[in-house]
Design a protein around this motif. Structure first.
Motif, PDB file in Angstrom:
ATOM      1  N   UNK A 126      71.747  17.943   6.726  1.00  0.00           N
ATOM      2  CA  UNK A 126      71.579  17.036   7.851  1.00  0.00           C
ATOM      3  C   UNK A 126      71.853  17.726   9.169  1.00  0.00           C
ATOM      4  N   UNK A 127      71.096  17.340  10.187  1.00  0.00           N
ATOM      5  CA  UNK A 127      71.315  17.885  11.512  1.00  0.00           C
ATOM      6  C   UNK A 127      72.489  17.191  12.163  1.00  0.00           C
ATOM      7  N   UNK A 128      72.984  17.805  13.225  1.00  0.00           N
ATOM      8  CA  UNK A 128      74.113  17.260  13.954  1.00  0.00           C
ATOM      9  C   UNK A 128      73.662  16.064  14.771  1.00  0.00           C
ATOM     10  N   UNK A 129      74.259  14.916  14.565  1.00  0.00           N
ATOM     11  CA  UNK A 129      73.860  13.697  15.274  1.00  0.00           C
ATOM     12  C   UNK A 129      74.034  13.843  16.774  1.00  0.00           C
ATOM     13  N   UNK A 130      74.979  14.685  17.202  1.00  0.00           N
ATOM     14  CA  UNK A 130      75.221  14.846  18.631  1.00  0.00           C
ATOM     15  C   UNK A 130      74.042  15.518  19.322  1.00  0.00           C
ATOM     16  N   UNK A 131      73.197  16.225  18.555  1.00  0.00           N
ATOM     17  CA  UNK A 131      72.056  16.915  19.138  1.00  0.00           C
ATOM     18  C   UNK A 131      70.810  16.045  19.196  1.00  0.00           C
ATOM     19  N   UNK A 132      70.836  14.863  18.610  1.00  0.00           N
ATOM     20  CA  UNK A 132      69.621  14.062  18.462  1.00  0.00           C
ATOM     21  C   UNK A 132      69.293  13.291  19.728  1.00  0.00           C
ATOM     22  N   UNK A 133      67.986  13.040  19.994  1.00  0.00           N
ATOM     23  CA  UNK A 133      67.587  12.301  21.181  1.00  0.00           C
ATOM     24  C   UNK A 133      68.069  10.859  21.156  1.00  0.00           C
ATOM     25  N   UNK A 134      68.417  10.323  22.325  1.00  0.00           N
ATOM     26  CA  UNK A 134      68.749   8.917  22.451  1.00  0.00           C
ATOM     27  C   UNK A 134      67.457   8.134  22.543  1.00  0.00           C
ATOM     28  N   UNK A 135      67.343   7.058  21.794  1.00  0.00           N
ATOM     29  CA  UNK A 135      66.092   6.316  21.737  1.00  0.00           C
ATOM     30  C   UNK A 135      66.315   4.824  21.845  1.00  0.00           C
ATOM     31  N   UNK A 136      65.244   4.124  22.209  1.00  0.00           N
ATOM     32  CA  UNK A 136      65.263   2.672  22.205  1.00  0.00           C
ATOM     33  C   UNK A 136      64.808   2.186  20.839  1.00  0.00           C
ATOM     34  N   UNK A 137      65.377   1.109  20.353  1.00  0.00           N
ATOM     35  CA  UNK A 137      64.914   0.525  19.101  1.00  0.00           C
ATOM     36  C   UNK A 137      63.953  -0.600  19.445  1.00  0.00           C
ATOM     37  N   UNK A 138      62.668  -0.404  19.161  1.00  0.00           N
ATOM     38  CA  UNK A 138      61.622  -1.341  19.542  1.00  0.00           C
ATOM     39  C   UNK A 138      61.284  -2.219  18.343  1.00  0.00           C
ATOM     40  N   UNK A 139      61.514  -3.508  18.479  1.00  0.00           N
ATOM     41  CA  UNK A 139      61.309  -4.436  17.367  1.00  0.00           C
ATOM     42  C   UNK A 139      59.849  -4.512  16.953  1.00  0.00           C
ATOM     43  N   UNK A 140      58.915  -4.096  17.848  1.00  0.00           N
ATOM     44  CA  UNK A 140      57.502  -4.168  17.517  1.00  0.00           C
ATOM     45  C   UNK A 140      57.068  -3.023  16.605  1.00  0.00           C
ATOM     46  N   UNK A 141      57.941  -2.056  16.399  1.00  0.00           N
ATOM     47  CA  UNK A 141      57.667  -0.929  15.513  1.00  0.00           C
ATOM     48  C   UNK A 141      56.396  -0.187  15.911  1.00  0.00           C
ATOM     49  N   UNK A 142      56.260   0.131  17.179  1.00  0.00           N
ATOM     50  CA  UNK A 142      55.128   0.919  17.646  1.00  0.00           C
ATOM     51  C   UNK A 142      55.239   2.332  17.092  1.00  0.00           C
ATOM     52  N   UNK A 143      54.137   3.055  17.139  1.00  0.00           N
ATOM     53  CA  UNK A 143      54.150   4.428  16.638  1.00  0.00           C
ATOM     54  C   UNK A 143      55.090   5.299  17.460  1.00  0.00           C
TER      55      UNK A 143
END
Length: 219
Positions: free
Chosen positions: A29-46
């Motif tokens: 597993x990669x380090x979670x601290x290195x991962x991009x911050x993202x929005x969680x979109x309920x519409x599940x767009x690509x």
């Protein structure tokens, strides 16, 4: 191929799994601290819309013509898709690049000319400029293939929260190359990545979003 997931911290502390591709061997597993911050979109767009846009990695590598290529300068003001992978990959890399090529081919000629697609090798020892050129040329001759110093490539990927590990030669002679499978989408308006696409995004989904990316809109 085996996959693992890594936790990604969202603005509301909600986790989202990012695909990590390991072709030919085990992976961690990669380090979670290195991962991009993202929005969680309920519409599940690509597209996964990033809470914090990412700058392009400051990388000067070698293109398929054997010429030095400054990623930041060469793609300045251009809508750009960026993917880290390798030509010996049996599945994720050729599928992803092929889907992007198909989606791009459906665009009007002017939009096709505006879009830059960059493939950065995570296996630079085997991915020579000529091999990259032949491999990408079979999909779309306009795609930019880059290879070069592994440390530079790894640092560039990690600046985006994308895990890239040095290729490992196994006892049976096979080579394991572990790399994240995200496609970063950069706006021509500010040269920042406002969205990413996970492994499994279809050509139809890319085709629906590319006009927005080219226009500098959030997909």
């Amino acid at each position: 191929m085996r996959t693992t997931t890594r936790a990604v911290a969202a603005a509301a502390a909600v986790a989202l799994a990012l695909t990590l591709a390991a072709c030919g061997g085990s992976d961690g597993p990669a380090d979670a601290a290195d991962a991009p911050l993202v929005s969680t979109d309920a519409t599940q767009k690509a597209a996964t819309v990033l809470d914090t846009p990412f700058d392009k990695p400051d990388m000067i590598l070698t293109d398929t013509h054997g010429t030095k290529y400054d990623l930041v300068k060469e793609t300045a003001g251009r809508p750009t898709l960026l993917f880290f992978g390798y030509t010996h990959c049996p599945d994720v890399c050729p599928t992803t690049m092929s889907d992007i090529a198909i989606a791009k081919s459906k665009l009007p000629k002017a939009e096709q000319a505006a879009l830059t697609v960059v493939f950065v090798s995570t296996d630079p020892e085997r991915d020579t400029p000529s091999r990259l050129g032949a491999w990408l040329g079979a999909m779309d001759p306009s795609f930019v293939g880059l290879t070069g110093d592994f440390a530079t490539i790894q640092a560039g990927a990690r600046s985006l929260g994308i895990a890239v590990e040095k290729p490992v030669k196994e006892k049976d002679g096979s080579i394991t190359v572990t790399h994240g499978a995200e496609v970063m989408a950069y706006s021509p308006k500010d040269d920042k990545a406002h969205a990413l696409y996970m492994s499994g995004t279809t050509s139809q989904q890319f085709a629906a979003d590319l006009p927005k990316i080219i226009q500098g809109r959030t997909p």
